[in-house]
Write an enzyme that holds these catalytic residues in place. Structure first.
Site, mmCIF file in Angstrom:
data_model
loop_
_atom_site.group_PDB
_atom_site.id
_atom_site.type_symbol
_atom_site.label_atom_id
_atom_site.label_comp_id
_atom_site.label_asym_id
_atom_site.label_seq_id
_atom_site.Cartn_x
_atom_site.Cartn_y
_atom_site.Cartn_z
ATOM 1 N N ASP A 160 0.740 -1.136 -0.108
ATOM 2 C CA ASP A 160 -0.046 0.035 0.008
ATOM 3 C C ASP A 160 1.006 1.200 0.049
ATOM 4 O O ASP A 160 1.617 1.549 0.891
ATOM 5 C CB ASP A 160 -1.119 -0.020 1.132
ATOM 6 C CG ASP A 160 -1.933 1.273 1.271
ATOM 7 O OD1 ASP A 160 -1.830 1.859 0.198
ATOM 8 O OD2 ASP A 160 -1.796 1.722 2.416
ATOM 9 N N GLY A 531 42.628 10.044 -47.847
ATOM 10 C CA GLY A 531 42.688 11.192 -47.423
ATOM 11 C C GLY A 531 42.411 11.350 -45.858
ATOM 12 O O GLY A 531 42.299 12.770 -45.456
ATOM 13 N N SER A 600 42.394 0.892 -39.834
ATOM 14 C CA SER A 600 41.811 0.125 -38.803
ATOM 15 C C SER A 600 40.801 -0.599 -39.844
ATOM 16 O O SER A 600 39.576 -0.307 -39.662
ATOM 17 C CB SER A 600 41.019 1.040 -37.880
ATOM 18 O OG SER A 600 40.375 2.232 -38.396
#
Length: 708
Positions: A160, A531, A600
């Site tokens: 409650d 680039g 990468s």
């Protein structure tokens, strides 16, 4: 249940009779005897009022429920929180539920009946639940009450929660551990401010199974039109929150309509009663079936033994299991499990148990760490996004230090961004940028901590996805974490047992204020000759001219020093990227915008680099410098393609080694189609966005459709 409903008069007569209590009494003990026939007895409750929480103490809603008594299995119980506006009838509904299911202690009804008779009052079911004379005088309930009852299907714990605005903290305390909710609305008064606020809080806490009980239907002559209008209004309010009630149920708690049996006065309603709806709610998954989360509370040393003591919040732990300690990711195996008072050491322990474990290897461990199984990673980060509900009189302020507590972890934290503030009653968002969150407001915020934190998203594991913020050693508010990225299952651990995280006195926020910007990582990936180096040099210069500290980590430069012992095998390339990512993280933490220019070639390794930055709370953006292989070969500024074609260079990316192009880069620049100046302009715009302290930037939040 009886097929024929009782009339209102019949149900009132039932209230004056003394029922035979055959069920187990609820888990509520008598705190004192009845001192006067006019007074309902004072009861003690399983949860103390959080209004009396001692300074620095974590309230109940930050912990999983205590383990059940022996022989009682928690998964057989459904925890139901009942919330609603003050005076909408929560106590009456709960009293009626317990009365009609014969779940009250023997003699309780008689004592309440005598008290009502002495006052010349009609029997009140709410008196079955009222606890303190002061509460009755104020006519509000301020404590969170937890009591149990049972049906033929299962056991229930009814919570409650108070409805008064001043006791929202207690409402959150009760609701946070619930599996489902009954949200009560007075049919005569309609949807109130607190009705909306409570609906929002249930959404904020992630409670998906919700029943809406429309009470006091007798006061509107059991009008179907009133009920339907209320259903339409509240459904429209809840829908944007992602809360879809299982049922709307018209009831009269005082007279027993649709509590455990259908109502003859509402033949137009064909749905279940409250009890029937409760029994239809799905039981949540057992906490034992969730991934292991063993919260370390302390480390004890006895002679040569080192015991890690703590509580298993979720999952199971067995002797021989490999575990990982977060956040340092050290690994070892469980040599033994020791439980207090156990004659024979157990071979396994489960959710809810507090135990101590001994490891086969003496790994570094300390209070606040969390143990998981090897294949069940956590999120490890210094920055995360969360939904917060603020309860303190003093507003939550951006940039101000707070103490954050999550399980047994304690760390200084600051709100770095307040992205949205919501009035929890109207759900209206503030249009203007905000730097603080006022009492009873909810907000989406970005939190940054002084050192790495281990946690879960709250929708994955609740117990480790919630936290509190303390202001002046008092609970200021609580929050849930969402949308964060989990660490890789095979994430590397710290190699040494003899190291710990060192916290400097200069915070990241102090650096941001000093430099006027924050650190960030722009990861430029692409074929040789696309680039990358040209644009990184131009970007560094442009940022420097704007007063922003910037530095290039170029692949060739790294291989002259930090990575000069690495070749170009898959393993060496992986290590090369890891070192570059860690170096970029350190520089970014010092306040520098780091421009990493590396081929990468593999997506997985770039994802790991992004994870290294994200775990440290560093903004990271993958930028695809895209030029076709033919264009790169035509440029060939270092004659590398020519040498690769002739066989002089082996394993050259794009020739005899693959390049995995980004699937969702933050920015894609076609350098064969656009000028250097055009590409630089977009790069600069992105860099300024990343380095702005007011902007939280995560790669997964970007919109690839905006790229070239």
């Amino acid at each position: 249940m009886d097929s024929a409903p009782a009339s209102v008069a019949d149900e009132r007569d039932i209230a004056t009779a003394a029922p035979t209590s055959t069920s187990t009494p609820p888990a509520v003990s008598s705190a004192s005897s009845v001192s006067s026939p006019r007074q309902p007895p004072a009861w003690s409750y399983s949860n103390p009022p959080t209004s009396g929480v001692a300074p620095g103490e974590i309230p109940a809603f930050m912990h999983a429920p205590s383990p059940e008594a022996p022989g009682q299995e928690e998964e057989q119980r459904l925890k139901i929180v009942i919330v609603g506006h003050v005076d909408h009838g929560k106590s009456t509904l709960i009293g009626r539920l317990f009365f009609d299911t014969n779940s009250l202690p023997e003699g309780k009804v008689e004592s309440i009946q005598k008290a009502c008779d002495a006052e010349g009052m009609e029997f009140e079911y709410a008196f079955l639940l009222d606890a303190l004379l002061e509460e009755q005088a104020q006519n509000i309930t301020i404590d969170t009450t937890q009591i149990q009852f049972r049906t033929e299907r299962r056991n229930y714990v009814i919570i409650d929660a108070p409805g008064h605005k001043e006791f929202l903290k207690n409402m959150i305390t009760g609701a946070a551990s619930a599996d489902a909710a009954i949200l009560l609305i007075d049919a005569n008064e309609g949807v109130q401010e607190q009705s909306r606020r409570h609906g929002y809080l249930l959404s904020l806490l992630g409670i998906k199974q919700v029943l809406v009980a429309v009470n006091k239907m007798d006061l509107v002559n059991f009008s179907q039109e009133v009920f339907n209008n209320l259903v339409s209004e509240y459904t429209a309010f809840l829908k944007p929150l992602g809360v879809e009630p299982i049922h709307f149920i018209p009831i009269s708690a005082k007279h027993g309509h649709n509590i455990i049996r259908p109502s003859a006065s509402q033949a137009w309603y064909q749905g279940p009663s409250i009890l029937g709806a409760l029994d239809s709610i799905n039981q949540p998954p057992s906490r034992e079936g969730l991934p292991l989360r063993f919260i370390l509370q302390d480390v004890y040393r006895f002679d040569e033994r080192r015991l890690l003591a703590g509580r298993i919040e979720t999952g199971k732990l067995r002797v021989g299991d490999e575990i990982v300690l977060w956040p340092n990711r050290k690994r070892s195996r469980v040599k033994s499990i020791e439980a207090w008072g156990a004659d024979v050491p157990p071979t396994e322990a489960t959710a809810g148990q507090s135990v101590a474990i001994q490891m086969t290897e003496q790994i570094f461990a300390e209070r606040g760490q969390i143990a998981t199984h090897g294949g069940e990673p956590m999120v490890e980060s210094r920055e995360f996004e969360a939904n917060i509900f603020w309860l303190h009189d003093e507003p939550l302020r951006q940039g101000q230090p707070y103490e954050l507590r999550l399980s047994t972890q304690q760390v200084e934290a600051r709100i770095t961004r307040i992205s949205r503030v919501i009035d929890s009653a109207s759900l209206e968002s503030t249009a203007a940028e905000r730097t603080q969150v006022a009492k009873n407001e909810a907000a989406t915020v970005t939190v940054r901590t002084r050192r790495p934190l281990a946690f879960d998203n709250a929708d994955v594991i609740t117990e480790t996805g919630r936290f509190v913020l303390l202001q002046n050693n008092r609970i200021g508010g609580g929050g849930i974490i969402h949308g964060e990225t989990y660490a890789a299952v095979n994430a590397p651990e710290t190699a040494s047992d003899n190291i710990s995280w060192t916290e400097g006195e200069v915070t990241a926020e102090a650096r941001w204020e000093h430099f006027g910007h924050r650190g960030a990582v722009l990861w430029l990936t692409g074929l040789s000759g696309s680039g990358k180096s040209t644009l990184s040099v131009a970007l560094e210069s442009a940022l420097f001219r704007k007063g922003i500290s910037a530095f290039i980590l170029d692949g060739d430069n790294l291989r002259h020093g930090l990575c000069n012992n690495l070749g170009f095998s898959r393993e060496d390339r992986t290590e090369n990227i890891r070192r570059a990512a860690e170096a970029a993280r350190l520089l970014a933490e010092a306040g520098t915008v780091v421009i990493v220019a590396l081929i990468s070639p593999y997506r997985a390794e770039r994802a790991k680099a992004a994870g290294i930055a994200d775990n440290a709370g560093i903004p990271f953006a993958e930028v695809f410098i895209n030029a076709p292989l033919a264009a790169c070969e035509e440029r060939d500024p270092k004659s590398l393609y020519k040498r690769a074609r002739s066989g002089e260079i082996k394993g050259f990316t794009g020739i005899d080694s693959p390049y995995e192009a980004p699937e969702k880069p933050v920015l894609e620049l076609r350098t064969d189609l656009h000028t250097k100046e055009e590409c630089l302009g977009q790069l600069l715009e992105l860099a300024l966005k990343l380095s702005n302290p007011a902007t939280r930037f995560r790669q997964e939040d970007s919109d690839p459709g905006a790229n070239i």
